[in-house]
Design an enzyme around this catalytic site. Structure first.
Site, short mmCIF file in Angstrom:
data_model
loop_
_atom_site.label_atom_id
_atom_site.label_comp_id
_atom_site.label_asym_id
_atom_site.label_seq_id
_atom_site.Cartn_x
_atom_site.Cartn_y
_atom_site.Cartn_z
N GLY A 173 -3.69 44.57 -65.84
CA GLY A 173 -2.51 44.95 -66.64
C GLY A 173 -2.77 44.89 -68.13
N ALA A 231 -5.04 49.66 -70.26
CA ALA A 231 -5.36 50.65 -69.22
C ALA A 231 -4.38 50.56 -68.05
CB ALA A 231 -6.79 50.43 -68.73
N SER A 254 -3.19 39.05 -64.02
CA SER A 254 -3.17 37.61 -64.08
C SER A 254 -3.02 37.15 -65.52
CB SER A 254 -4.47 37.06 -63.49
OG SER A 254 -4.71 35.78 -64.00
N VAL A 288 -7.79 43.59 -78.02
CA VAL A 288 -8.15 44.30 -79.25
C VAL A 288 -7.90 45.79 -78.98
CG1 VAL A 288 -9.81 42.78 -80.39
CG2 VAL A 288 -10.53 44.15 -78.44
N ALA A 345 -6.36 51.14 -82.98
CA ALA A 345 -6.35 52.43 -83.67
C ALA A 345 -6.48 53.54 -82.64
CB ALA A 345 -7.50 52.50 -84.66
N LYS A 347 -1.54 56.80 -88.81
CA LYS A 347 -2.97 56.95 -89.08
C LYS A 347 -3.29 58.44 -89.26
CE LYS A 347 -7.51 56.41 -86.99
NZ LYS A 347 -8.26 56.08 -85.79
N LEU A 370 -11.83 49.81 -69.67
CA LEU A 370 -13.14 49.19 -69.91
C LEU A 370 -13.95 49.03 -68.62
CD1 LEU A 370 -12.17 46.51 -72.59
CD2 LEU A 370 -13.07 48.80 -72.94
N ILE A 397 -8.73 54.08 -76.04
CA ILE A 397 -7.36 54.26 -75.52
C ILE A 397 -7.18 55.72 -75.12
CG2 ILE A 397 -4.90 54.17 -76.13
CD1 ILE A 397 -5.58 51.64 -77.80
C1 LIG Z 1 -13.90 44.90 -80.40
C2 LIG Z 1 -13.14 46.00 -79.77
C3 LIG Z 1 -12.34 46.82 -80.56
C4 LIG Z 1 -11.65 47.88 -80.00
N1 LIG Z 1 -10.92 48.70 -80.78
C5 LIG Z 1 -10.33 49.80 -80.24
C6 LIG Z 1 -9.59 50.71 -81.03
O1 LIG Z 1 -9.41 50.53 -82.23
N2 LIG Z 1 -9.07 51.79 -80.42
C7 LIG Z 1 -9.21 52.03 -79.09
O2 LIG Z 1 -8.76 53.06 -78.60
N3 LIG Z 1 -9.84 51.14 -78.31
C8 LIG Z 1 -10.41 50.05 -78.85
N4 LIG Z 1 -11.06 49.16 -78.04
C9 LIG Z 1 -11.01 49.31 -76.60
C10 LIG Z 1 -9.65 48.78 -76.08
O3 LIG Z 1 -9.49 47.45 -76.44
C11 LIG Z 1 -9.58 48.93 -74.57
O4 LIG Z 1 -9.86 50.24 -74.21
C12 LIG Z 1 -8.20 48.60 -74.06
O5 LIG Z 1 -7.78 47.35 -74.51
C13 LIG Z 1 -8.17 48.65 -72.56
O6 LIG Z 1 -8.66 47.51 -71.99
P1 LIG Z 1 -8.49 47.33 -70.42
O7 LIG Z 1 -7.06 47.44 -70.07
O8 LIG Z 1 -9.45 48.23 -69.74
O9 LIG Z 1 -9.01 45.85 -70.19
P2 LIG Z 1 -8.28 44.44 -70.45
O10 LIG Z 1 -7.37 44.46 -71.60
O11 LIG Z 1 -9.36 43.41 -70.47
O12 LIG Z 1 -7.39 44.23 -69.16
C14 LIG Z 1 -7.95 43.80 -67.95
C15 LIG Z 1 -6.83 43.37 -67.02
O13 LIG Z 1 -7.38 43.02 -65.77
C16 LIG Z 1 -6.84 41.79 -65.36
N5 LIG Z 1 -7.81 41.11 -64.50
C17 LIG Z 1 -9.15 41.02 -64.64
N6 LIG Z 1 -9.68 40.30 -63.63
C18 LIG Z 1 -8.64 39.97 -62.82
C19 LIG Z 1 -8.53 39.22 -61.62
N7 LIG Z 1 -9.57 38.64 -61.01
N8 LIG Z 1 -7.30 39.08 -61.08
C20 LIG Z 1 -6.21 39.62 -61.67
N9 LIG Z 1 -6.25 40.33 -62.80
C21 LIG Z 1 -7.46 40.49 -63.37
C22 LIG Z 1 -6.61 41.04 -66.65
O14 LIG Z 1 -5.68 39.99 -66.47
C23 LIG Z 1 -6.05 42.15 -67.51
O15 LIG Z 1 -4.68 42.32 -67.24
C24 LIG Z 1 -11.74 48.10 -78.60
C25 LIG Z 1 -12.50 47.25 -77.81
C26 LIG Z 1 -13.21 46.21 -78.37
C27 LIG Z 1 -14.01 45.31 -77.51
#
Ligand SMILES: Cc1cc2nc3c(=O)[nH]c(=O)nc-3n(C[C@H](O)[C@H](O)[C@H](O)COP(=O)(O)OP(=O)(O)OC[C@H]3O[C@@H](n4cnc5c(N)ncnc54)[C@H](O)[C@@H]3O)c2cc1C
Length: 496
Positions: free
Chosen positions: A13, A16, A39, A47, A50, A78, A331, A344
């Site tokens: 959650g 993504a 969780s 993070v 933008a 932006k 990710l 994003i």
């Molecule tokens: C340094 C940095 C800067 C960034 N800057 C930008 C930006 O400026 N613009 C942009 O477009 N993107 C940026 N990004 C990318 C952006 O942060 C991600 O694309 C976005 O946050 C999506 O992350 P996610 O949802 O895939 O993962 P996460 O936010 O890590 O979410 C993962 C989810 O999975 C859940 N989860 C994982 N394992 C389990 C488990 N075993 N049981 C239950 N739940 C679980 C977690 O609780 C969480 O809810 C950046 C990334 C980094 C590292």
């Protein structure tokens, strides 16, 4: 072929997970049940602040009111990214979301401008770009006009944790079920390997027909369970670490992101209404965390409001983004450093692609293959665009920049650079999210000067050419009198 898809389970959650849940529910309505498992103990990467302009369409499809969205996420406007010190120390250029110049029919504006430059014309290409002019004035307003000359595409900076929370509210209101718990075990069909359910640590089980892996860098479903390989792109993009820190807000809220190259990496500065996001991206092959932190902290414009947080990553993508009944979004599907704010957007386009190909009556291999082919090209073209910034540099102050300049780049990128260097043209890949104007600005900004331009630009007389360019130059300035300082715009807009 698998059975009909009646229930989708989203694992994770973060941005993504909630973007996927909200859009799927909006588009598919009551036809499909959606359950999201996340969780709070694990949390999100937290993070990513933008974005690029298509996020507006995403929000519009969800029926989000822009003012409410900006208020809820402490968002700002932006118009561009300002790249500082990327070619050489002390120089900067903008990659704006606008398109310099005007529609000239058969060949693009830059060819006419390139000819004019040869004839002694002084204006830069950016002088014909409204986004750029507003960046210089640190201003913005909504221009209500049908005139394409006044187009000013924009995106947002926002607090991604607040955006996730906001989307969660919308998704839950429209019927998405959220389940709290740590995923401990993933159940698979013993015959075909399809995922059938998630076993949570608290004993609960969540079953479904289609699973979207939004578990972030843990990539629990696609990589850990289905064993899909990861293609490592670190030979082109060696950065593997980022340090992020939030600081007090600056006096003025800039309408653009700053990307500042340093000796061993680059730093971002993202202005929100309540604070600023800052961070540094670097490669552990060329420097260590202590040095990177020293550079980051000595280049902040205001006081930190939290501790520095480290994120490690490996640049690349999964060989497939969809396998069996699992699609990785966010990710878990790959990582590209945030230089052009594309992650994003990759979430958005993955969910849109999935919805366009939604296998309501059963998954077929041809749908999986199509999805994977499109996402491969999309990922690779973004990779190439990011590599371009690094590769075309003339910095000599560290092995990092020298190695980036001398590296062997992907063929598609080499061709693009050669075509632009020789005839000032670009060619687009269908799934490249960056159009001509973006490639043009970064190629010129990084110092590539085309040797030639299109012969159509020789047709007008010198006088006609000058008049045309002057007309565009003046027209681009007309809306400036309606612009407001960015903070003033936000204040008036958000209180109206
Ligand atoms: C340094 C940095 C800067 C960034 N800057 C930008 C930006 O400026 N613009 C942009 O477009 N993107 C940026 N990004 C990318 C952006 O942060 C991600 O694309 C976005 O946050 C999506 O992350 P996610 O949802 O895939 O993962 P996460 O936010 O890590 O979410 C993962 C989810 O999975 C859940 N989860 C994982 N394992 C389990 C488990 N075993 N049981 C239950 N739940 C679980 C977690 O609780 C969480 O809810 C950046 C990334 C980094 C590292």
């Amino acid at each position: 072929m698998q059975n009909a898809i009646n229930k989708v389970v989203i694992a994770g959650g973060g941005t993504a997970g909630w973007m996927t849940a909200a859009l799927m529910k909006k588009i598919l309505g009551q036809q499909v049940q959606i359950e999201l498992v996340e969780s709070e103990d694990i949390g999100i990467v937290g993070v990513g602040e933008a974005t690029i302009p298509p996020i507006q369409t995403f929000n519009q499809v969800l029926g989000i009111d822009e003012k409410e969205f900006l208020r809820e996420t402490n968002g700002t406007i932006k118009l561009a990214i300002k790249f500082e010190n990327w070619r050489v120390d002390g120089e900067s250029y903008f990659h704006t979301f606008g398109a310099p110049g005007a529609n000239m029919g058969f060949c693009n504006f830059q060819h006419y401008w390139l000819r004019a430059i040869r004839e002694g014309h002084r204006a830069s290409l950016w002088d014909y770009d409204l986004n750029y002019l507003c960046c210089l004035e640190e201003s913005f307003n909504k221009v209500n006009s049908q005139n394409p000359m006044f187009d000013m595409p924009y995106a947002y900076h926002f607090d991604s944790a607040l955006y996730g929370r906001y989307l969660r509210k919308l998704a839950e209101q429209s019927g998405v079920v959220r389940t709290e718990g740590i995923i401990e075990h993933i159940q698979q069909d013993s015959e075909n390997g399809y995922i059938t359910g998630l076993q949570l640590k608290n004993g609960a089980q969540v079953q479904g027909d289609l699973f979207v892996d939004c578990t972030g860098i843990r990539a629990l479903l696609l990589q850990k369970t289905l064993d899909i390989e990861y293609v490592d792109w670190s030979k082109w993009l060696p950065a593997d670490s980022a340090l992020a820190v939030q600081t007090e807000r600056f006096e003025k809220t800039l309408p653009y992101t700053r990307s500042i190259a340093h000796k061993v990496g680059w730093q971002w500065r993202i202005p929100l209404t309540h604070r600023n996001g800052n961070g540094i991206v670097y490669s552990s092959r060329y420097t260590n965390d202590e040095n990177a932190e020293r550079i980051l902290l000595s280049n902040l414009e205001s006081e930190p409001v939290n501790d520095v947080k480290k994120v490690s990553f490996k640049t690349g993508r999964t060989v497939k983004q969809w396998d069996k009944n699992v699609i990785a979004v966010g990710l878990s599907s790959g990582f590209l450093e945030p230089l052009e704010s594309t992650s994003i957007h990759l979430i958005q386009s993955a969910v849109v692609r999935l919805l366009k190909l939604f296998p309501q009556n059963g998954i077929t291999q041809s749908v999986i293959d199509l999805y994977n082919q499109e996402s491969e090209v999309e990922y690779e073209t973004i990779r190439d665009f990011i590599v371009l910034h690094y590769h075309v540099n003339q910095r000599n102050d560290s092995d990092f920049w020298i190695d980036m300049r001398n590296m062997d780049i992907p063929d598609r990128l080499r061709n693009k650079i050669e075509v632009f260097s020789s005839v000032g043209n670009m060619f687009n890949d269908q799934h490249d999210i960056f159009r001509d104007a973006s490639w043009l600005q970064v190629m010129l900004g990084q110092g590539i000067q085309p040797k030639d331009y299109h012969p159509a630009a020789n047709v007008p007389t010198s006088e006609q050419l000058r008049e045309t360019l002057n007309r565009v130059f003046e027209a681009k300035r007309q809306p400036l009198s309606k612009m407001l300082p960015h903070d003033e715009f936000l204040k008036r807009y958000l209180s109206s």
